[in-house]
Design a protein around this motif. Structure first.
Motif, PDB file in Angstrom:
ATOM      1  N   ILE A 272      38.815  37.003  53.752  1.00 39.93           N
ATOM      2  CA  ILE A 272      38.775  38.373  54.284  1.00 39.93           C
ATOM      3  C   ILE A 272      38.156  38.381  55.672  1.00 39.93           C
ATOM      4  N   ALA A 273      37.056  37.640  55.831  1.00 36.52           N
ATOM      5  CA  ALA A 273      36.407  37.574  57.150  1.00 36.52           C
ATOM      6  C   ALA A 273      37.357  37.010  58.194  1.00 36.52           C
ATOM      7  N   THR A 274      38.083  35.956  57.837  1.00 30.21           N
ATOM      8  CA  THR A 274      39.029  35.337  58.781  1.00 30.21           C
ATOM      9  C   THR A 274      40.114  36.322  59.186  1.00 30.21           C
ATOM     10  N   ARG A 275      40.630  37.080  58.244  1.00 29.69           N
ATOM     11  CA  ARG A 275      41.671  38.062  58.548  1.00 29.69           C
ATOM     12  C   ARG A 275      41.129  39.165  59.464  1.00 29.69           C
ATOM     13  N   LEU A 276      39.909  39.621  59.191  1.00 27.73           N
ATOM     14  CA  LEU A 276      39.316  40.660  60.038  1.00 27.73           C
ATOM     15  C   LEU A 276      39.122  40.152  61.465  1.00 27.73           C
ATOM     16  N   VAL A 277      38.642  38.932  61.583  1.00 29.29           N
ATOM     17  CA  VAL A 277      38.417  38.346  62.916  1.00 29.29           C
ATOM     18  C   VAL A 277      39.741  38.137  63.638  1.00 29.29           C
ATOM     19  N   ASP A 278      40.766  37.719  62.902  1.00 28.44           N
ATOM     20  CA  ASP A 278      42.081  37.527  63.526  1.00 28.44           C
ATOM     21  C   ASP A 278      42.592  38.836  64.123  1.00 28.44           C
ATOM     22  N   ARG A 279      42.408  39.932  63.406  1.00 29.47           N
ATOM     23  CA  ARG A 279      42.862  41.221  63.936  1.00 29.47           C
ATOM     24  C   ARG A 279      42.023  41.649  65.135  1.00 29.47           C
ATOM     25  N   LEU A 280      40.755  41.272  65.121  1.00 32.36           N
ATOM     26  CA  LEU A 280      39.877  41.623  66.234  1.00 32.36           C
ATOM     27  C   LEU A 280      40.227  40.855  67.506  1.00 32.36           C
TER      28      LEU A 280
END
Length: 334
Positions: A272-280
């Motif tokens: 989840i953290a990786t996906r959030l960072v990718d969108r950021l």
């Protein structure tokens, strides 16, 4: 031809033929030597015409006008007959539905029947209070077929009554899920929304499977509602939709809470953290969306999140940097 012969050939009883004659619909002029009525070929054709028009639902008075008035126009009368027939079918269908519902409840006696009828009437009342009380009593006091509850839930506009109906459906067993699934394919957006909201409150595997399928529903409202419910149930496939909701600012706080619930599983937290960072860090999104994504990291545990927040504390967007710095301080203080 004598009246008895006409009756046998036409299928119209002698008594009805005499009634037609008394109304002036048929006027046999011929008489036998004994004085009996003698029907001519023209009389018999008229009898068949009378029966044909009666088969369309015309009254005998209307039949007489149709046959004798040269200026009679059938269009308006036919339109009226169509309307009356539709009304009759609707009424009969409603009655049949009510009877089937009562039969499905398997009443033991007439007292049960009367209770079920009273509850059905209450569910259809114009009073929201009566509908709500009926929904609440449908689980324990008077057994109501689940079809009735589903129909009521898919059409209910009052939020309090809708909540009571969803509560009742959540306690009605697996059949409710299958019936509500039909609502997901409704052409009406409001019905689709009510269907997925009702499914979301049913705590069984069938409902979870339906919600999972709803993640690909063409209706974005259905997809979002399904994702929120699946997040609370620990289904990882809801994550992309939940992140989209945060980016779009639609129920973003609820979506962040759902991500937090999913992140309680260590195996999912880093994903989840990786996906959030990718969108950021990838793609072009508005500054307000980047701030919401940064805020969503607050409740995601793990080293991936901590590293991301450390990087974001130096972000070019001051609001994002301040948000990341504040979240890091809170995490370090724990």
């Amino acid at each position: 031809m004598l009246i008895g012969d006409v009756a046998r050939r036409s299928g119209v009883s002698a008594r009805m033929l005499r009634h037609y004659e008394s109304l002036g619909l048929v006027r046999p002029k011929g008489r036998t030597e004994a004085g009996y009525r003698a029907y001519s070929g023209e009389d018999i054709r008229r009898i068949f015409h009378i029966e044909s028009l009666r088969s369309l639902g015309l009254s005998l008075r209307e039949v007489g006008c149709a046959l004798d008035d040269p200026g009679f126009k059938p269009s308006k009368l036919i339109d009226d007959l169509i309307r009356q027939t539709r009304e009759r079918i609707a009424n009969e269908t409603e009655l049949l539905t009510r009877l089937r519902r009562i039969d499905a409840a398997e009443p033991a006696g007439w007292e049960d029947v009367l209770q079920i009828v009273a509850l059905l009437q209450a569910l259809g009342s114009e009073s929201a209070g009566k509908r709500q009380r009926a929904a609440l009593s449908s689980v324990e006091e008077v057994p109501v077929p689940v079809e009735v509850l589903v129909e009521a839930a898919l059409s209910e506009t009052d939020p309090n009554v809708a909540g009571a109906l969803r509560w009742a459906l959540a306690r009605s067993g697996d059949r409710a899920s299958a019936l509500l699934a039909e609502g997901l394919g409704s052409p009406a957006a409001e019905v689709r929304k009510r269907a997925v909201q009702s499914i979301a409150e049913i705590p069984n595997g069938a409902a979870t499977a339906l919600l999972h399928d709803a993640l690909t529903n063409p209706d974005i409202v259905v997809r979002r509602c399904a994702a929120l419910a699946l997040g609370a149930r620990g289904v990882a496939d809801a994550v992309p939709t939940l992140i989209d909701m945060i980016v779009e600012g639609t129920n973003d706080a609820d979506a962040a809470d759902a991500l937090s619930a999913l992140a309680s599983d260590p195996a999912l937290a880093d994903q989840i953290a990786t996906r959030l960072v990718d969108r950021l860090t990838h793609g072009t999104i508005e500054a307000s969306a980047r701030r919401r994504l940064a805020e969503a990291l607050a409740d995601i545990p793990g080293i991936t999140t901590s590293r991301a927040l450390a990087d974001l504390s130096h972000d070019e967007d001051r609001a994002v940097a301040l948000t990341a710095t504040y979240i890091l301080k809170l995490r370090n203080a724990r």
